[in-house]
Design an enzyme around this catalytic site. Structure first.
Site, short mmCIF file in Angstrom:
data_model
loop_
_atom_site.label_atom_id
_atom_site.label_comp_id
_atom_site.label_asym_id
_atom_site.label_seq_id
_atom_site.Cartn_x
_atom_site.Cartn_y
_atom_site.Cartn_z
N ARG A 47 0.83 -1.22 0.00
CA ARG A 47 0.00 0.00 0.00
C ARG A 47 0.86 1.26 0.00
O ARG A 47 0.46 2.29 0.55
CB ARG A 47 -0.96 0.02 1.19
CG ARG A 47 -2.01 -1.08 1.15
CD ARG A 47 -3.01 -0.90 2.27
NE ARG A 47 -3.87 -2.08 2.40
CZ ARG A 47 -4.43 -2.47 3.53
NH1 ARG A 47 -4.23 -1.79 4.64
NH2 ARG A 47 -5.19 -3.54 3.57
N ARG A 51 -3.60 6.16 0.18
CA ARG A 51 -4.17 7.31 0.89
C ARG A 51 -3.18 8.04 1.79
O ARG A 51 -3.48 9.15 2.25
CB ARG A 51 -5.38 6.85 1.70
CG ARG A 51 -6.58 6.49 0.84
CD ARG A 51 -7.69 5.90 1.68
NE ARG A 51 -7.34 4.57 2.16
CZ ARG A 51 -8.08 3.88 3.03
NH1 ARG A 51 -9.18 4.42 3.54
NH2 ARG A 51 -7.72 2.67 3.41
N ARG A 60 -7.09 11.14 -7.14
CA ARG A 60 -8.24 10.25 -7.00
C ARG A 60 -9.52 11.00 -6.67
O ARG A 60 -10.61 10.40 -6.64
CB ARG A 60 -7.99 9.26 -5.85
CG ARG A 60 -7.27 7.97 -6.19
CD ARG A 60 -8.13 6.92 -6.88
NE ARG A 60 -9.49 6.82 -6.36
CZ ARG A 60 -9.85 6.15 -5.27
NH1 ARG A 60 -8.94 5.48 -4.58
NH2 ARG A 60 -11.11 6.11 -4.89
N ASP A 96 -6.72 -3.47 -7.36
CA ASP A 96 -7.40 -4.02 -6.20
C ASP A 96 -7.62 -5.51 -6.44
O ASP A 96 -7.79 -5.93 -7.60
CB ASP A 96 -8.74 -3.33 -5.96
CG ASP A 96 -9.35 -3.72 -4.62
OD1 ASP A 96 -9.09 -3.04 -3.62
OD2 ASP A 96 -10.08 -4.75 -4.57
N TYR A 171 -14.59 -13.01 0.19
CA TYR A 171 -15.42 -11.88 -0.21
C TYR A 171 -16.66 -12.33 -0.96
O TYR A 171 -17.77 -11.83 -0.73
CB TYR A 171 -14.61 -10.92 -1.09
CG TYR A 171 -13.69 -10.00 -0.32
CD1 TYR A 171 -14.20 -9.06 0.58
CD2 TYR A 171 -12.32 -10.05 -0.50
CE1 TYR A 171 -13.37 -8.21 1.27
CE2 TYR A 171 -11.47 -9.19 0.20
CZ TYR A 171 -12.00 -8.28 1.09
OH TYR A 171 -11.18 -7.45 1.79
#
Length: 364
Positions: A47, A51, A60, A96, A171
């Site tokens: 990562r 962010r 973004r 992702d 998921y």
């Protein structure tokens, strides 16, 4: 399908060298992956593109996560941002783990503050029909973006990645993130044949997604089994390892290093190595020398600074980083990383300083 494409789950008969750039091939990162002597311990962060970077948040702004993953120019910019800022030894492709599922038509979205949410969970054998094969045409934007990236990165290697079958299955069966995985485990225990068929189908999709990335120019790949730590070793061996091993076998013929990582997987490290990875990622719970004992010889290791240490100030970061380096000092190959991903509120300067510290302390 090209002449070099293998049948699903099988290793290609030829072993091409996908890394055409000599500088990339001789990079510290790829040398460490091959357990060769390095000029310094290579560093990259899971990562690292995300962010924690203000430049990421700016580009973004107003663009959904899945939409961002399908815009080659945006993917290229985001992937390059931490390389420019932190001078890490490898870039990781911005995407992702649910992108290949979206690409084959699964109705899902990534909800802010929640994560991936699947409109219709996979719960029955009839639901397997929705998991068709992934083709390169489904993810043409990946091929385009990696082509752009490899031209921009120069001597810096690019890591491709995918979600492992168990994590993707979690998921799909749960319908979104879960802390207990009760639906996924209920299928695994209660209908093992359906579970095995689901993971086998996901192994084919995952392998195809990694194949696209390698053929486009990725010089290493990482398989993220983010939730495998929820499993007992016996369950992992019986119900998960075969599918992960199928993925690693399917891309073995490309000759690129293969990394395997999961969170909370201290009890599974040996099994994760058995699945076929060349490098096993270690979270912060197990010291690197003990991890090496559990994994066994013949594998490089990656890790494993606790991501929260980055909030503790420079002296604490350097002290804990030194501990990681000391416990990894006897390893044949070590790639410095965090024990999980960069947290969103991390100070980017702390990451930049950490890269510089590891490079300086390990210069040979």
């Amino acid at each position: 399908m090209s002449a070099n494409t293998s049948p699903k789950g099988q290793t290609p008969t030829t072993t091409p060298d996908p890394v055409k750039n000599d500088a990339v091939r001789e990079s510290a990162f790829l040398k460490a992956c091959r357990r060769e002597p390095v000029p310094h311990t290579p560093v990259w962060f899971m990562r690292q593109a995300g962010r924690s970077l203000p430049e990421y948040r700016k580009v973004r702004e107003g663009i959904g996560m899945l939409d961002s993953c399908m815009r080659p120019e945006l993917v290229t910019e985001i992937t390059l941002q931490p390389v420019r800022r932190h001078h890490v030894d490898a870039a990781i492709y911005f995407s992702d783990i649910v992108v290949p599922l979206k690409a084959i038509g699964i109705d899902l979205d990534i909800k802010p503050g929640i994560g991936p949410v699947v409109e219709q969970p996979v719960r029955t054998r009839a639901d397997l029909a929705r998991l068709r094969d992934l083709t390169p045409e489904d993810v043409s934007y990946v091929t385009e973006a990696i082509g752009m990236l490899t031209r921009e990165l120069g001597s810096t290697p690019l890591i491709g990645f995918a979600g492992a079958p168990f994590t993707l299955a979690s998921y799909l069966v749960e319908g979104g993130p879960s802390r207990t995985y009760e639906n996924a485990k209920a299928m695994m225990y209660g209908d093992p044949e359906l579970w095995a068929d689901l993971l086998d189908r996901l192994a084919d999709i995952t392998a195809a997604f990694l194949d696209v990335q390698i053929r486009a120019g990725a010089s290493a790949v990482q398989l993220f089994d983010s939730w495998a730590g929820a499993l007992a070793p016996s369950d992992y061996r019986r119900s998960v390892l075969p599918a992960s091993a199928k993925v690693f076998r399917a891309v073995a013929g490309h000759g690129v290093p293969r990394i395997h990582f999961g969170v909370g997987t201290g009890e599974l490290l040996g099994l994760m190595g058995e699945a076929g990875a060349d490098i096993v990622g270690v979270d912060w719970r197990v010291p690197m020398d003990e991890a090496a004992r559990r994994v066994g010889p013949g594998k490089a290791l990656q890790g494993n600074l606790d991501p929260t240490v980055l909030f503790a100030g420079r002296e604490a970061v350097e002290t804990k980083a030194r501990e990681v380096l000391d416990t990894a000092a006897g390893l044949e190959g070590h790639i410095f990383n965090l024990g999980h991903g960069v947290m969103p509120s991390t100070d980017p300067d702390a990451l930049t300083r950490l890269v510089e510290y590891v490079h300086t302390q390990t210069a040979r």
